[in-house]
Scaffold this motif. Structure first.
Motif: not given
Length: 658
Positions: A556-565, A567-578, A596-600
């Motif tokens: 739930d809203e992992l982006e709140s752990i750090t700056e939005p920019g 956060s988006a990259k970190i979440i994208a990376g986690i989603l790619e791994e999972l 979605r924009d930064v995800a590979e």
């Protein structure tokens, strides 16, 4: 069974469990009440032990609830179930139900739940359950009014071990046996050599008596039924109200229990009551009988003119005679009548039988005296006779009742155990009815598919909860407006999965899901994390990415752990791994578009869509829409303002959201 093989059971607890007669059955069935009867084990501890034993039986390593939020939701679910119990036993017994990744454990619990859902939790059954408690072990019985006698040292030792409640005496011959009979109301001789020996008192020669302990110490079985009388009667009523098949004749049990007194004695015997009352009233009755005699003598003396000639008086004085001699000469008949009245009063007041009457009449002497008194030696002998007869009568009646009940102990224990287990089943039945539940279906390939799911944990009446449909296979982002229900949807999914893997019904019209190995639910973080906490969080998700397959990950809203920019990259990376692993996941985020924009690789995005604003309140379609990026609350507000704007400012602002 090696009790120490159970996780959390040490040597001391293992010794306590070994003292139970049926500890293995209790561990097998999760019988918390029986386990809690072991020395030093509370009901809560018993539930933990039973749960650990279940895990061993199903080769279940545990750890399904992998995060604090997952464990918190399990406690919330358990509380809902426990709130629907009547007995404390059922409340603790429900703690043996837990979410598991073991297919055999889930199936075992499902079979139990399916049976439970067929139960009808009527008010009559619940009222009867209020009186049912786990059976207690009665205090040790000590009997002093009878004993065992033997000439053999080996038989003496065997008797001491088999019947510790009774004194055991070693005698040499019939003379010593007779001496014992004078000190005990009953003596049971264990040697065949005493057969045919005539001894005064209640002496029974029974060489096989040790094979029938209930006959020797009927107090042993009776103390159990006395201590648990109320619970047994309540359990019988539960079976009657629920229409359950009982393991014994309920009416016969109730009839027998009506004759058991709270102290393990026998009630409902008129002769025993007579003897009890006679002993209790003896002193008062003797005193009253004296009063009757003395009142009659006083009346006789008042009504008679007694004249004594001078020579007679001188003769009486010279002989040292007193009033007794005068009474004997002048009022002998009146004295006899007064004493007869006293004797009759004593006999009638105590309702004595013929043998007792013969003793009682001797309590008032034939020789005249005034005031009339009683012979305390005779009264003591009468008391001893009454007490001995009472003891013999009570023992006979106890033996008769014990024979009726002794063989029913196991069935009686089962009767109570079944009633307590019924409360567990009824709690599940009530839960299923209160929250309109259905049994879920497990599909080996799917993620989860919830139809018409409604969470009972929301702060609104359950009838007002809007149903939610949501399915995910793989990993998805969940977008939506603030206060649109994203967190509630995550909670619902976690709740459904926890219940399903507990083997229980779920609050939905239907649910299909895979059997997950672990549930990782990461709740919303409060505020931006410092460097140390941020690093720790990343390590947790790295472990998730490297861990076993078959997990459900809710974030739930992992982006709140750090700056939005970032956060988006970190979440994208986690989603790619999972996404490259066999994992089902839902990440709630307001940064879905940026992620979605930064995800590979392609990232599935679902959205809880707001229909608009009415009177300043969001109107939301609670079920997530698949493959849809939901609009934000600010966009809706700007859109509403654009409808009425004249300068074009709001229209230009709205285009920024495209």
């Amino acid at each position: 069974m090696d009790f120490e093989a159970i996780p959390g059971v040490g040597a001391k607890t293992a010794d306590a469990l070994s003292e139970l007669d049926d500890s293995e059955r209790a561990l097998e069935t999760g019988d918390v009440a029986t386990l809690a009867r072991a020395p030093g084990i509370t009901e809560g501890r018993a539930a933990a032990i039973a749960r650990a034993a279940i895990r061993i039986r199903h080769d279940d390593p545990g750890g399904f609830l992998a995060t604090d939020r997952a464990r918190e939701l399990y406690r919330d679910v358990l509380a809902l179930l426990q709130a629907r119990t009547v007995t404390t036993y059922a409340e603790k017994r429900l703690e043996t139900l837990y979410p598991s990744a073991s297919a055999s454990r889930i199936e075992e619990a499902r079979e139990f739940a399916v049976r439970a859902m067929e139960r009808d939790p009527t008010s009559a059954v619940r009222d009867a359950l209020a009186g049912v408690e786990p059976l207690s072990t009665p205090r040790e019985v000590t009997v002093r009014d009878r004993c065992l006698a033997t000439t053999d040292a080996e038989r003496y030792a065997k008797a001491r071990e088999a019947v510790p409640e009774l004194p055991v005496e070693v005698v040499e011959d019939a003379r010593e046996l007779a001496e014992l009979a004078r000190g005990y109301s009953t003596v049971v001789a264990l040697d065949e050599t005493f057969s045919g020996v005539a001894v005064d008192g209640d002496v029974r020669v029974e060489p096989d008596a040790l094979d029938r302990p209930a006959d020797l110490v009927p107090e042993r079985p009776l103390s159990f039924f006395a201590a648990n009388r109320d619970s047994l009667l309540a359990a019988a009523e539960v079976h009657r109200a629920a229409g359950m098949d009982a393991p014994l004749d309920v009416e016969e049990l109730e009839s027998a229990l009506e004759r058991v007194t709270p102290d393990g004695g026998v009630a409902g015997d008129d002769e025993l009551d007579r003897l009890t009352n006679a002993i209790s009233d003896l002193d008062a009755a003797v005193s009253m009988a004296e009063g009757v005699a003395n009142d009659r003598m006083r009346d006789a003396i008042r009504e008679r003119d007694v004249t004594i000639e001078g020579a007679d008086l001188l003769s009486l004085v010279e002989r040292g005679a007193g009033v007794d001699s005068l009474l004997s000469r002048e009022l002998a008949d009146e004295y006899d009548a007064a004493v007869d009245a006293a004797r009759d009063h004593l006999v009638e007041t105590l309702a004595l039988d013929a043998g007792e009457t013969e003793i009682a009449r001797q309590a008032f002497p034939d020789d005249p005296t005034f005031p009339v008194g009683h012979d305390e030696v005779v009264v003591s002998r009468l008391r001893e006779e009454l007490e001995a007869e009472k003891s013999r009568r009570a023992e006979r009646r106890k033996r008769e009742l014990a024979r009726t009940l002794a063989d029913e102990r196991e069935a009686a224990e089962e009767l109570v155990r079944d009633a307590l287990e019924l409360d567990v089943e009824l709690a599940i039945a009530r839960f299923a009815r209160d929250f309109e539940c259905a049994m879920p279906e497990f599909d080996g390939d799917a993620g989860f598919d919830v139809r018409g799911g409604r969470s009972p944990l929301l702060d609104v009446p359950f009838a007002e909860v809007e149903p939610v449909d949501y399915c995910v296979s793989g990993v998805a982002l969940l977008s939506g407006v603030n206060s649109g229900g994203k967190t509630s949807t995550l909670d619902l999914v976690a709740l459904v999965v926890i219940l399903a893997q507990m083997g229980l019904p779920v609050p939905a019209e239907s649910v299909r899901l895979r059997r997950f190995e672990e549930l990782h639910y990461h709740g919303k973080t409060q505020g931006t994390l410092d460097a140390g906490a941020f690093e720790s969080t990343l390590r947790e998700f790295a472990a998730l990415a490297d861990g076993t397959t078959g997990r459900l990950v809710l974030v739930d809203e992992l982006e709140s752990i750090t700056e939005p920019g970032a956060s988006a990259k970190i979440i994208a990376g986690i989603l790619e791994e999972l996404g490259e692993r066999d994992v089902t996941g839902v990440f709630v985020s307001h940064l879905a578009d940026e992620i979605r924009d930064v995800a590979e690789s392609d990232v599935a995005v679902d959205g809880i869509e707001a229909k608009g604003l009415e009177d300043g309140e969001l109107v939301v379609e609670r079920s997530p829409v698949k493959d849809h990026l939901a609009r934000s609350t600010p966009e809706l507000i700007v859109e509403k303002l654009a409808d009425g704007g004249e300068s074009g400012f709001y229209e230009r602002l709205l285009r920024k959201f495209d």
